[in-house]
Motif scaffolding. Structure first.
Motif, PDB file in Angstrom:
ATOM      1  N   ALA A  85       0.607  -0.919   0.340  1.00  0.00           N
ATOM      2  CA  ALA A  85       0.150   0.311   0.140  1.00  0.00           C
ATOM      3  C   ALA A  85       0.909   0.909   0.266  1.00  0.00           C
ATOM      4  O   ALA A  85       0.571   2.368  -0.751  1.00  0.00           O
ATOM      5  CB  ALA A  85      -1.182   0.160   0.881  1.00  0.00           C
ATOM      6  N   LYS A  86       1.858   1.047   0.736  1.00  0.00           N
ATOM      7  CA  LYS A  86       3.083   2.339   0.880  1.00  0.00           C
ATOM      8  C   LYS A  86       3.528   2.756  -0.043  1.00  0.00           C
ATOM      9  O   LYS A  86       3.531   4.224  -1.185  1.00  0.00           O
ATOM     10  CB  LYS A  86       4.277   1.957   1.537  1.00  0.00           C
ATOM     11  N   SER A  87       4.273   1.493  -1.479  1.00  0.00           N
ATOM     12  CA  SER A  87       4.710   1.989  -2.647  1.00  0.00           C
ATOM     13  C   SER A  87       3.846   2.108  -4.007  1.00  0.00           C
ATOM     14  O   SER A  87       4.159   2.619  -4.647  1.00  0.00           O
ATOM     15  CB  SER A  87       6.430   0.937  -2.671  1.00  0.00           C
ATOM     16  N   GLY A  88       2.858   1.049  -3.650  1.00  0.00           N
ATOM     17  CA  GLY A  88       1.521   1.055  -5.253  1.00  0.00           C
ATOM     18  C   GLY A  88       2.256   0.159  -5.342  1.00  0.00           C
ATOM     19  O   GLY A  88       1.326  -0.318  -6.289  1.00  0.00           O
ATOM     20  N   ILE A  89       2.799  -0.695  -5.096  1.00  0.00           N
ATOM     21  CA  ILE A  89       3.051  -2.538  -6.188  1.00  0.00           C
ATOM     22  C   ILE A  89       1.808  -3.453  -5.871  1.00  0.00           C
ATOM     23  O   ILE A  89       1.398  -3.361  -4.617  1.00  0.00           O
ATOM     24  CB  ILE A  89       3.719  -3.823  -5.034  1.00  0.00           C
ATOM     25  N   GLY A  90       1.455  -3.893  -6.845  1.00  0.00           N
ATOM     26  CA  GLY A  90      -0.029  -4.041  -7.414  1.00  0.00           C
ATOM     27  C   GLY A  90      -1.418  -3.391  -7.101  1.00  0.00           C
ATOM     28  O   GLY A  90      -2.721  -4.055  -7.027  1.00  0.00           O
ATOM     29  N   VAL A  91      -1.363  -2.646  -6.518  1.00  0.00           N
ATOM     30  CA  VAL A  91      -2.464  -1.302  -5.535  1.00  0.00           C
ATOM     31  C   VAL A  91      -3.852  -1.470  -7.484  1.00  0.00           C
ATOM     32  O   VAL A  91      -4.610  -1.898  -7.275  1.00  0.00           O
ATOM     33  CB  VAL A  91      -2.143  -0.418  -4.782  1.00  0.00           C
ATOM     34  N   ASP A  92      -2.665  -1.812  -8.463  1.00  0.00           N
ATOM     35  CA  ASP A  92      -3.486  -1.371  -9.546  1.00  0.00           C
ATOM     36  C   ASP A  92      -4.170  -3.140  -9.537  1.00  0.00           C
ATOM     37  O   ASP A  92      -5.678  -3.216  -9.746  1.00  0.00           O
ATOM     38  CB  ASP A  92      -2.919  -1.340 -10.857  1.00  0.00           C
ATOM     39  N   LYS A  93      -3.958  -3.264  -9.078  1.00  0.00           N
ATOM     40  CA  LYS A  93      -4.559  -5.320  -9.241  1.00  0.00           C
ATOM     41  C   LYS A  93      -6.124  -5.491  -8.513  1.00  0.00           C
ATOM     42  O   LYS A  93      -6.829  -6.048  -8.572  1.00  0.00           O
ATOM     43  CB  LYS A  93      -4.127  -6.466  -8.918  1.00  0.00           C
ATOM     44  N   VAL A  94      -5.356  -4.452  -7.330  1.00  0.00           N
ATOM     45  CA  VAL A  94      -6.654  -4.238  -5.704  1.00  0.00           C
ATOM     46  C   VAL A  94      -7.802  -3.911  -7.389  1.00  0.00           C
ATOM     47  O   VAL A  94      -8.880  -4.408  -6.720  1.00  0.00           O
ATOM     48  CB  VAL A  94      -6.315  -3.595  -5.024  1.00  0.00           C
ATOM     49  N   LEU A  95      -8.384  -2.923  -7.730  1.00  0.00           N
ATOM     50  CA  LEU A  95      -8.840  -2.185  -8.090  1.00  0.00           C
ATOM     51  C   LEU A  95      -9.505  -3.456  -9.575  1.00  0.00           C
ATOM     52  O   LEU A  95     -11.052  -2.959  -9.643  1.00  0.00           O
ATOM     53  CB  LEU A  95      -8.437  -0.743  -9.081  1.00  0.00           C
ATOM     54  N   GLY A  96      -9.096  -4.143  -9.890  1.00  0.00           N
ATOM     55  CA  GLY A  96      -9.078  -4.729 -11.009  1.00  0.00           C
ATOM     56  C   GLY A  96      -9.766  -5.930 -10.366  1.00  0.00           C
ATOM     57  O   GLY A  96     -10.862  -6.293 -10.901  1.00  0.00           O
TER      58      GLY A  96
END
Ligand code: GDP
Ligand code: MG
Length: 506
Positions: free
Chosen positions: A170-181
């Motif tokens: 959550a801090k660096s943003g890694i993988g957060v786009d996958k969360v929305l998908g």
């Protein structure tokens, strides 16, 4: 937005596992807020602090727009309190959702990584409401993160297959786009017709009261009648009570005449809208949406959380089941130093309860008589006694509270239910005994390792540190509930000894 383009979600997590950080990233990635130089906005927390201070009071809900595979979606993020003691508020917020993100700290440096009692408690609350759950293993940017081990733990404990787990930072943003998908592809849209909405609302009260025959009555009613659940309310000093609502069926627009079913009073809708992230008027809210409504209500009593809003022209429909009534867990007796300040105190508490619905208070017109000589005389015309009550229960409870030595402290006995894994039974019995408990019953829940203890305890005992001891001595695994064993109305008169002796001499 048609229902299939809406997702209503919550992030559930143990404290410090990164909920606020993830919420900020989601808001940035959807352009709801712009990325500031500091990077860390904690938008939901900001609203929360404002709310505590009563400056601008906002519900912690944010609507985001997100384009996925060329289609635009509306994602409503409904925040849940991050503290285990607010399980009631958690299940209430979950009542507005179809799914949630279960955020778990997967770093190995933290002493609280992995699933915690609090994660389990919120997970249970979400499952009880039938919500779809996506586990998100957070903090994988840290060198000692061990998401695989945590993933296995989640699979074994929650029975969610690892193929559905997301690894993120959550801090660096890694993988957060996958969360929305994943939110769009794996969480269901709100059901607004047929069996779908009935099934969803049937689970709202989670153990509470779905009225007998409710589902059958809904079957006979139209699907597109306005049925909006009041999820939360807050006070705006200019506009009065603002209700956070979830529309299950039908729609609501500015100018509509509406009525909260519990009171039956009529109101005109002055404003409706969504939080983006501030209140943003939209003229109408449709089935499946989450937003706010303002309709000139002056007091919280007019907008009961859990009540159903419908159109004033709609009569005689089955209301949504709402929520179980809230139960007090922390108690305080408050007195002004100077008796003259009593009215000021009352006004101040009144203002507090206007901004914070979790505070409940009772005014002191009730008196506990600790000695028969203090019982009012029947010829005393300065007071009118409505009725007299007497404590019931297995034990004559001392009139002086042993915990605080105040005679006015509530001493009424309660019937407590403690549900706990069997390993903690001994510890819980000891705790109850230390608090003058009387064992009533002791049963096991079939096919689980859980036991249910029923005890009678003086209210004054659980009003102290009982609840936190219960949590710490059961490592957070015990759940606790109680109801008044109560005082019962009783036909009592004052009998003087001289009368007694006269009577007997006659
Ligand atoms: P909350 O209590 O669940 O809202 O947790 P916060 O979002 O306030 O995060 C708690 C702490 O963990 C803060 O110091 C965050 O900066 C940190 N944190 C959150 N997510 C991550 C992450 O992905 N990686 C690292 N390294 N730290 C994180
Ligand atoms: Mg937080």
């Amino acid at each position: 937005f048609p229902p299939e383009k809406i997702r209503n979600i919550s992030i559930i997590a143990h404290i410090d596992h990164g909920k606020s950080t993830l919420a900020d990233r989601l808001l940035e990635m959807t352009g709801t807020i712009t990325k500031g130089p500091g990077g860390n906005h904690q938008v939901l927390d900001k609203l929360n602090v404002e709310r505590e201070r009563g400056i601008t009071v906002k519900a912690q809900t944010v609507s985001m727009l997100h384009t996925h595979k060329g289609e635009e979606y509306l994602i409503n993020l409904i925040d849940t309190p991050g503290h285990v003691d607010f399980s009631y508020e958690v299940s209430r917020s979950l009542g507005a959702c179809e799914g949630c993100l279960l955020l778990v700290d997967a770093s190995h440096l933290s002493t609280t990584e992995g699933l915690q009692a609090q994660s389990l408690a919120v997970f249970r609350a979400a499952s009880a409401q039938g919500l779809a759950i996506i586990p998100c293993l957070n903090k994988i940017d840290l060198p000692h993160a061990s998401p695989e081990a945590i993933s296995q733990q989640i699979e074994e404990t929650l029975r969610i297959p690892p193929s559905q787990h997301l690894y993120i930072s959550a801090k660096s943003g890694i993988g957060v786009d996958k969360v929305l998908g994943a939110v769009i592809e794996n969480l269901p849209p709100p059901a607004t017709t047929g069996a779908g909405w009935k099934d969803r609302v049937s689970r709202l009260s989670a153990g509470g009261a779905l009225r007998e025959g409710a589902v059958e009555r809904w079957e006979k009613e139209e699907d597109d009648i306005l049925r909006a659940l009041i999820v939360d309310t807050y006070y705006d000093r200019f506009r009065g009570v603002v209700s956070l609502i979830r529309i299950f069926t039908g729609s609501i627009k500015k100018g509509d005449k509406i009525t909260p079913m519990a009171s039956g009073k009529r109101y005109e809708v002055l404003d409706v809208g969504v939080f983006h992230p501030e209140e943003t008027p939209t003229d109408s809210l449709l089935a499946g949406q989450v937003g706010y409504v303002v309709c000139n209500m002056k007091n919280f009593e007019e907008a009961n959380v859990g009540d159903t809003l419908t159109h004033a022209t709609t009569t005689d429909i089955e209301p949504l089941p709402g929520f179980k009534p809230m139960q007090s867990m922390v108690f305080a007796g408050v007195f002004p130093l100077d008796a003259q300040d009593f009215q000021k105190l009352e006004e101040a508490i009144g203002r507090l309860t206007l901004n914070d619905r979790s505070v409940v208070y009772k005014d002191g017109t009730e008196e506990i008589i600790s000695n028969p000589s203090l019982f009012p005389e029947s010829h005393d015309k300065t007071m009118r006694i409505d009725h007299v009550e007497e404590p019931i229960g297995e034990e004559q409870v001392s009139t002086r509270c042993l915990a605080c030595l105040l005679t006015l402290c509530p001493i009424l006995p309660v019937h407590a239910t403690i549900m706990v894994p069997q390993d903690f039974i001994g510890e819980m019995m000891e705790l109850c005994n230390e608090h003058r408990g009387i064992e009533l019953e002791y049963t096991f829940v079939e096919a689980t390792d859980r036991a249910v203890l029923r005890y009678q305890l003086p209210l004054s005992e659980i009003a102290t540190e009982f609840f936190s001891s219960l949590k710490s001595r059961s490592k957070g695994y015990a759940s606790f509930d109680y109801e008044d064993a109560g005082y019962a109305a009783s036909d009592l008169v004052k009998v003087h000894t001289q009368y007694l002796s006269q009577e007997s001499s006659r």
